[in-house]
Design an enzyme around this catalytic site. Structure first.
Site, mmCIF file in Angstrom:
data_model
loop_
_atom_site.group_PDB
_atom_site.id
_atom_site.type_symbol
_atom_site.label_atom_id
_atom_site.label_comp_id
_atom_site.label_asym_id
_atom_site.label_seq_id
_atom_site.Cartn_x
_atom_site.Cartn_y
_atom_site.Cartn_z
ATOM 1 N N SER A 173 0.763 -1.157 -0.055
ATOM 2 C CA SER A 173 0.055 -0.155 0.094
ATOM 3 C C SER A 173 0.790 1.336 -0.008
ATOM 4 O O SER A 173 1.662 1.433 -0.973
ATOM 5 C CB SER A 173 -0.963 -0.041 1.209
ATOM 6 O OG SER A 173 -2.007 0.910 1.126
ATOM 7 N N ASP A 190 -10.130 -4.421 -4.436
ATOM 8 C CA ASP A 190 -9.731 -3.577 -3.369
ATOM 9 C C ASP A 190 -10.428 -2.429 -3.353
ATOM 10 O O ASP A 190 -10.570 -1.484 -4.308
ATOM 11 C CB ASP A 190 -8.214 -3.260 -4.065
ATOM 12 C CG ASP A 190 -7.252 -2.470 -2.871
ATOM 13 O OD1 ASP A 190 -8.054 -1.601 -2.043
ATOM 14 O OD2 ASP A 190 -6.214 -2.749 -2.914
ATOM 15 N N HIS A 236 -7.990 -5.730 -0.342
ATOM 16 C CA HIS A 236 -6.742 -4.507 -0.374
ATOM 17 C C HIS A 236 -5.641 -5.286 0.641
ATOM 18 O O HIS A 236 -4.256 -5.043 0.151
ATOM 19 C CB HIS A 236 -7.152 -3.077 0.318
ATOM 20 C CG HIS A 236 -5.977 -2.468 0.506
ATOM 21 N ND1 HIS A 236 -5.104 -1.524 -0.649
ATOM 22 C CD2 HIS A 236 -5.355 -1.489 1.728
ATOM 23 C CE1 HIS A 236 -4.365 -0.736 -0.153
ATOM 24 N NE2 HIS A 236 -4.503 -1.068 1.275
#
Length: 252
Positions: A102, A198, A228
């Site tokens: 991320s 996601d 995610h």
């Protein structure tokens, strides 16, 4: 492995865990996501895999995250980039593979651009470069945007705990580190792992990143039912296979 800490050149106390290499090849550096830390399931899996294979490994927490000092609300992309570079410089040697999740994907890319002589490969999981401007800011209501600009912050709900502050400093500072609108120079192998379900980083964001990166050896792997976090058993297995492949490529 024991968690230790050191003081960065900017004066921040950063927590880390380091595993020494017992075999040749690159060391693997885990870069956490936004409000995450080095004790997440993916981070621990990479750490255990590296130790079992004789690779070096470094896990660390940005300032305001996990076991490191500082307040999360005081953090910016500039500060967390500095933390990443300080940890890499102080706690690793030799060639590196950066594994970023991320926001950690953004940090990995910025670190690779700052240390091109050392970073030989990238493993990016739901990477979120430019997320402050391209993903987060457009999701705020006009009222929240006005609150950020006028009051200096707004509180954002979290699926994982208490609401947290998004500051004007974070948003404005992030703009100077935007990288998706131009070529991102990197010559080594890149593997991007992205869930198509996601809700935080849409898979089109990963496609834009793949297009911007100059690397010829680039794999974008889309997981149709992946979210995610990509922390399911099958997701961890995919990540371990990617690290195994990356270790072979970097050693070659």
């Amino acid at each position: 492995m024991t968690t230790e800490s050191f003081i960065s050149p900017e004066g921040r106390r950063l927590a880390f865990r380091r595993t020494a290499a017992t075999a040749s090849g690159a060391s693997f550096v885990w870069l956490c996501g936004f409000k995450s830390d080095m004790n997440g399931s993916k981070a621990l899996a990479v750490e255990a895999w590296a130790k079992a294979r004789g690779h070096g490994a470094l896990l660390f927490d940005y300032s305001g995250h996990g076991a490191s000092g500082g307040r999360f609300e005081d953090g910016t992309i500039s500060a967390w980039r500095e933390d990443a570079l300080a940890s890499i410089d102080a706690q690793t040697e030799g060639p590196l593979v950066l594994v970023g999740s991320s926001m950690g994907g953004w940090m990995a890319l910025l670190a690779a651009m700052a240390r091109p002589e050392r970073v030989k490969g990238l493993v990016l999981i739901a990477p979120a470069p430019d997320f402050t401007e391209k993903l987060m800011w457009p999701e705020f209501t006009p009222e929240q945007q006005a609150e950020i600009m006028g009051e200096g912050f707004t509180l954002r709900p979290s699926d994982y705990g208490e609401p947290y502050a998004i500051t004007r400093a974070l948003i404005e500072d992030g703009r100077q580190w935007s990288i998706l609108d131009k070529d991102i120079p990197f010559a080594g192998p890149v593997h991007i792992l992205q869930g198509m379900q996601d809700a935080d980083v849409p898979w089109g964001h990963a496609l834009a990143l793949a297009t911007a990166l100059t690397a010829d050896d680039l794999v974008l792997q889309l997981i149709k039912n992946g979210d995610h976090r990509l922390s399911r058993e099958e997701d961890i297995a995919r990540l371990m296979a990617i690290c195994e492949e990356m270790a072979a490529l970097v050693r070659a």
